[in-house]
Design an enzyme around this catalytic site. Structure first.
Site, PDB file in Angstrom:
ATOM      1  N   LYS A   1     -15.303  12.141  -6.084  1.00  0.00           N
ATOM      2  CA  LYS A   1     -16.209  13.544  -6.079  1.00  0.00           C
ATOM      3  C   LYS A   1     -16.677  13.560  -4.661  1.00  0.00           C
ATOM      4  O   LYS A   1     -16.895  14.820  -4.243  1.00  0.00           O
ATOM      5  CB  LYS A   1     -17.192  13.428  -7.221  1.00  0.00           C
ATOM      6  CG  LYS A   1     -16.625  13.731  -8.533  1.00  0.00           C
ATOM      7  CD  LYS A   1     -17.917  14.400  -9.474  1.00  0.00           C
ATOM      8  CE  LYS A   1     -17.219  14.551 -10.891  1.00  0.00           C
ATOM      9  NZ  LYS A   1     -18.470  14.820 -11.680  1.00  0.00           N
TER      10      LYS A   1
ATOM     11  N   LYS B   1      -5.276  15.458 -14.668  1.00  0.00           N
ATOM     12  CA  LYS B   1      -5.937  15.776 -15.944  1.00  0.00           C
ATOM     13  C   LYS B   1      -6.554  17.251 -16.119  1.00  0.00           C
ATOM     14  O   LYS B   1      -7.036  17.491 -14.812  1.00  0.00           O
ATOM     15  CB  LYS B   1      -6.963  14.795 -16.164  1.00  0.00           C
ATOM     16  CG  LYS B   1      -7.814  14.822 -17.499  1.00  0.00           C
ATOM     17  CD  LYS B   1      -8.744  13.766 -18.017  1.00  0.00           C
ATOM     18  CE  LYS B   1      -9.685  14.222 -18.955  1.00  0.00           C
ATOM     19  NZ  LYS B   1     -10.562  12.892 -19.311  1.00  0.00           N
TER      20      LYS B   1
ATOM     21  N   LYS C   1     -12.383  21.535 -15.953  1.00  0.00           N
ATOM     22  CA  LYS C   1     -12.879  22.591 -16.071  1.00  0.00           C
ATOM     23  C   LYS C   1     -13.149  23.366 -14.726  1.00  0.00           C
ATOM     24  O   LYS C   1     -13.425  24.652 -14.835  1.00  0.00           O
ATOM     25  CB  LYS C   1     -14.493  22.379 -16.569  1.00  0.00           C
ATOM     26  CG  LYS C   1     -14.727  22.043 -18.073  1.00  0.00           C
ATOM     27  CD  LYS C   1     -15.861  22.060 -18.642  1.00  0.00           C
ATOM     28  CE  LYS C   1     -16.444  20.835 -19.030  1.00  0.00           C
ATOM     29  NZ  LYS C   1     -16.711  19.726 -18.413  1.00  0.00           N
TER      30      LYS C   1
END
Ligand code: TRP
Length: 345
Positions: free
Chosen positions: A117, A200, A203
């Site tokens: 991230k 994966k 969202k």
């Protein structure tokens, strides 16, 4: 009420950083629904985690309500499970600080999710909360003395860190925390992005056809699935070949929704084309989501209902976590206040 199920506690959470998608449903929520029958279940909307990356205040509030309503629409039952928002119980933020001071920085820099991230953001926009994220998560779990934590593989390292921290506290200050274990969904599916089937489903991914959201209307679902990435072959088989990941993902979704064995699913598509597989996936997804969306509309139409569920959940959650936090503070040597502020007990 069956008391046997109360001797083991399960806890999990989802961040209200966006709308929930079928990956969340098949990989997490379906399993949570089963666990609420077997365990003392705590399901949290982890809103404090959602601010570790830049966020929009109005959206955070809306997503927190929406995620909670989707928990309920997916079958989580406030009579059986404690459903609450992390920020409604201040014990989470408080324990996170106490644990932060017991966490070696090296443990945090090693976390692969942090590295991923942080690498995706400008260095100056990475906040200290992103690094501390796993400590907050450890607090979520340890506060309730949870035995089991159902999460995907991407969160396994954070649960390991939770155990390490719990153990560290126990050996420094005395036996206090239950050390949790990951439970991996045996039947829960790992759903990948439709447009990038080696990643994966997420969202926050930006691709228009990346995710099927739980509130997508049928025509949008059809469009996304029909455009899903496949390959130039024609075999419809489960496979871990990365070049066949698109077809594997569609089969995985289909199998998770229809409940058949792998061999039976493959036999069903024997001699048929990718177009047929996609149409079958569209039908399976829309059949599952139609009743869920109907429940979502009913839940949302009742003014104040979702807020009430969260208020009851926070009260139950606080009653449990209060005991843990008190013992943590005692053992760490904090002076107990001689009297509580009015209204706080
Ligand atoms: N980090 C988890 C995720 O992104 C969410 C989370 C926060 C969580 N606290 C938790 C999951 C406690 C399980 C238990 O998926």
């Amino acid at each position: 009420m069956d008391t046997a199920r109360h001797d083991r506690r399960v806890l999990s959470g989802i961040q209200p950083t966006g709308n929930l998608h079928i990956g969340n449903y098949l990989g997490a929520l379906l399993q949570w629904v089963r666990f609420q029958e077997q365990y003392d279940a705590f399901y949290c909307v982890v809103d404090l985690h959602a601010i570790t990356v830049p966020h929009d205040a109005g959206r955070l509030r809306a997503h927190t309500l929406e995620v909670t309503a989707l928990y309920l629409a997916a079958g989580l039952d406030p009579q059986r499970a404690t459903i609450f928002a992390q920020s409604h119980n201040p014990a989470h933020a408080e324990l996170a600080w106490l644990l932060t001071c017991l966490t070696p920085l090296g443990w945090l820099y090693r976390m692969t999710q942090y590295k991923d991230k942080a690498a995706r953001q400008q260095e100056e926009s990475v906040n200290a909360g992103l690094l501390g994220y796993p400590v907050l998560m450890a607090g979520d779990i340890l506060l309730y003395q949870a035995h089991y934590v159902p999460v995907g593989d991407d969160q396994r390292q954070h649960v390991e860190l939770t155990r390490d921290l719990g153990q560290r506290f126990n050996s420094m200050f005395g036996e206090t925390f239950t050390l949790p274990e990951v439970v991996n969904p045996e039947t829960g599916a790992r759903v990948m992005g439709l447009d990038e089937p080696n990643n994966k489903m997420s969202k926050s991914a930006t691709g228009e056809n990346h995710a099927i959201f739980l509130l997508d209307p049928p025509d949008l679902i059809r469009r996304k699935v029909m455009r899903a990435t496949t390959d130039s072959g024609r075999d419809i088989r489960f496979s871990d070949d990365p070049t066949k990941a698109g077809v594997n993902n569609l089969l995985t979704i289909y199998q998770a929704l229809t409940g058949g064995e792998r061999a039976a699913v493959e036999a069903e598509f024997e001699g048929r084309g990718y177009g047929d597989l996609k149409k079958a996936v569209v039908a399976a997804v829309t059949d599952t989501l139609a009743p869920l969306q109907q429940r979502y509309r009913e839940i949302s139409a009742e003014p104040g209902y979702v807020e009430q569920v969260l208020a009851d959940g926070a009260e139950r959650a606080a009653a449990i976590s209060e005991r843990t936090l008190k013992s943590v503070k005692d053992q760490m040597g904090f002076l107990e206040p001689a009297r509580r502020w009015p209204g706080v007990d």
